[in-house]
Scaffold this active site. Structure first.
Site, PDB file in Angstrom:
ATOM      1  N   GLY A 239       0.764  -1.241   0.000  1.00  0.00           N
ATOM      2  CA  GLY A 239       0.000   0.000   0.000  1.00  0.00           C
ATOM      3  C   GLY A 239       0.794   1.289   0.000  1.00  0.00           C
ATOM      4  O   GLY A 239       0.209   2.366  -0.189  1.00  0.00           O
ATOM      5  N   GLU A 273       4.123  -6.703   1.790  1.00  0.00           N
ATOM      6  CA  GLU A 273       3.637  -7.048   0.438  1.00  0.00           C
ATOM      7  C   GLU A 273       3.623  -5.817  -0.460  1.00  0.00           C
ATOM      8  O   GLU A 273       2.581  -5.426  -0.982  1.00  0.00           O
ATOM      9  CB  GLU A 273       2.205  -7.606   0.516  1.00  0.00           C
ATOM     10  N   GLY A 275       3.760  -3.543  -3.666  1.00  0.00           N
ATOM     11  CA  GLY A 275       3.599  -3.696  -5.107  1.00  0.00           C
ATOM     12  C   GLY A 275       4.025  -2.407  -5.779  1.00  0.00           C
ATOM     13  O   GLY A 275       5.144  -2.258  -6.265  1.00  0.00           O
ATOM     14  N   ARG A 276       3.120  -1.434  -5.738  1.00  0.00           N
ATOM     15  CA  ARG A 276       3.336  -0.160  -6.443  1.00  0.00           C
ATOM     16  C   ARG A 276       4.690   0.467  -6.112  1.00  0.00           C
ATOM     17  O   ARG A 276       5.379   0.963  -6.998  1.00  0.00           O
ATOM     18  CB  ARG A 276       2.210   0.803  -6.044  1.00  0.00           C
ATOM     19  N   TYR A 316      -9.561   5.854 -12.022  1.00  0.00           N
ATOM     20  CA  TYR A 316      -9.358   6.413 -10.671  1.00  0.00           C
ATOM     21  C   TYR A 316      -9.125   7.916 -10.686  1.00  0.00           C
ATOM     22  O   TYR A 316      -8.616   8.467  -9.706  1.00  0.00           O
ATOM     23  CB  TYR A 316      -8.120   5.793 -10.013  1.00  0.00           C
ATOM     24  N   CYS A 343     -13.231   4.888 -29.040  1.00  0.00           N
ATOM     25  CA  CYS A 343     -14.522   5.565 -29.177  1.00  0.00           C
ATOM     26  C   CYS A 343     -15.232   5.690 -27.833  1.00  0.00           C
ATOM     27  O   CYS A 343     -16.280   5.087 -27.620  1.00  0.00           O
ATOM     28  CB  CYS A 343     -15.404   4.789 -30.142  1.00  0.00           C
TER      29      CYS A 343
END
Ligand code: LLP
Length: 424
Positions: A239, A273, A275-276, A316, A343
């Site tokens: 996070g 954990e 990630g980002r 987001y 489109c």
């Protein structure tokens, strides 16, 4: 250290000009800097020195085999959420015992595959999953090491779609109901409860929500031990945020130090954990301007990357910095929207940006696109999945080629009762 910077007026990834990659690979493409990935890893590795802790890379952020391999070689485990991710982690050489399996809705067949592979820890998120896992483990004649993910009901102060630790989110077991779930788990013969897990949200730019959540989970751990459970592990989740615009996310060292302080004396092995934070700033999306359309209200710069390649801006309202690949020092700017050719009015990468005037054929680079970029891409509008490139020093390699349209068509079938075209 910056891994994406202008040299002689052209944006480079480490020692490679992005234009040179575009010439070889075509556009759009994702480009990852191995140096930036290593540097991000090193911050965590330095942070946890002296702690009994593991880093399990949350590969949902970027599940490129090349990226997982790079982290694996540096000592990472993996946090997975599907059998597909498990297969990728194994294919990239992560030992099964260093894999943590998270997820709110795991199927019996998936749990079976995970146990058969020898996954090290399963983070269970509901009483129903406890029962299913117990049955599956019994069938295989194994005992599964589990943590129970609790939902500590704290506000992660992030975007609503990526907050996970509030009561109204589907994740984890309500902290007030957790003792009951642990009691159930403790009575199931094929499970071995080893700890507690949490994950409160993504792109956190403040440490306070972590502190508040750990305080709550710490209290729970005390109660669980009174209830007779052996709580040896505390999985903190991921996070930690990155820079997209002007955010000031905490330093990794400060984050780990806070976790260390708040868990001091607990006697738990910690799992992180991330990630980002490991991949986000290490990747960019490179796209070519197709045409520029001046409008009454603003100018539209239509590029060849679209919402199917990077969905974060429209999903987001995420802000990604966009810069021209060819440096334009001192150029006057114009207000524009950078949009794709799809489109849909939601197909944009940026709105109301002040950029130097762009023309057809110019390349632009979208920053901080290494996390939740390529993994969330689709082939909407029959656009081939965007390829991925890794740069390391002065070398680069295509780690996932762009599929050809023929390959895309070859993956499909007509129903047997339909006459294929051209056979009459
Ligand atoms: N662990 C668990 C259980 C998770 O659910 C997640 C992310 C992570 C770790 C890694 O979180 P990170 O360190 O990357 O923040 N697609 C969204 C983000 C979704 C995050 C889902 N869970 C985005 O593009 O912002």
């Amino acid at each position: 250290m910056t891994f994406f910077s202008y040299k002689d007026g052209e944006m480079h990834a480490e020692g490679v000009a992005l234009g040179a990659i575009a010439d070889k690979v075509g556009t759009p493409f994702y480009c990852y800097s191995a140096g930036a990935l290593r540097a991000a890893w090193q911050e965590f590795a330095d942070g946890i020195k002296g702690f009994d802790a593991d880093i399990c890379y949350a590969m949902k952020a970027n599940s490129s085999l090349a990226v997982i391999r790079l982290f694996g070689e540096l000592g990472a485990g993996a946090d997975i959420v599907s059998v597909g991710e498990m297969r990728r982690a194994l294919a990239a050489g992560i030992p099964a015992g260093r894999i943590v399996y998270s997820g709110v809705g795991k199927k019996a067949s998936e749990l079976m595959a995970a146990l058969e592979a020898g996954v090290g820890q399963i983070n269970v998120e509901s009483s129903a999953e406890l029962e299913t896992l117990n049955a599956v483990a019994g069938q295989l004649g194994v005992r599964a090491d589990i943590t129970i993910r609790v939902n500590p009901d704290v506000d992660a102060e992030t975007h609503a779609k990526i907050t996970t630790g509030r009561k109204e989110n589907k994740f984890g077991i309500d902290i007030d109901l957790a003792r009951e779930a642990f009691r159930l788990a403790g009575g199931l013969p094929n499970l071995r409860v080893v700890g507690v897990a949490m994950h409160i949200g993504s792109q956190l730019t403040s440490l306070e929500p972590y502190r508040a959540a750990i305080v709550r989970v710490r209290e729970l751990i005390g109660q669980l031990r009174e209830d007779g459970h052996r709580i040896e592990r505390f999985d903190i989740g991921g996070g930690l945020g990155i820079v997209y615009a002007a955010e000031k996310p905490p330093a990794v060292g400060d984050f780990v130090a806070l976790v260390g302080r708040e868990t001091a004396g607990l006697g738990c092995k910690l799992t992180f954990e991330p990630g980002r934070r490991l991949v986000g700033e290490a990747g960019v999306l490179v796209s070519e301007v197709i045409l520029v359309k001046p409008g009454a209200a603003k100018t539209f710069v239509i590029v060849d990357a679209a919402m199917n390649d990077l969905i974060r801006p429209t999903l987001y309202e995420a802000w990604h910095d966009i810069v021209p690949v060819r440096e334009r020092p001192g150029a006057a700017t114009i207000r524009c929207d950078i949009v794709g050719p799809i489109c849909e009015s939601g197909d944009f990468l940026a709105q109301d940006r002040d950029l130097p005037p762009l023309a057809a054929g110019d390349l632009v680079m979208v920053r901080s696109a290494g996390a939740y970029g390529a993994v969330m891409a689709s082939s909407y509008n029959s656009r081939p999945l965007v390829p991925e490139v890794m740069v390391d020093g002065t070398r680069f390699a295509v780690t996932r080629p762009r599929p050809t349209i023929d390959e895309m068509l070859a993956a499909e079938r007509f129903p047997p009762w339909v006459e294929p075209p051209g056979t009459e």
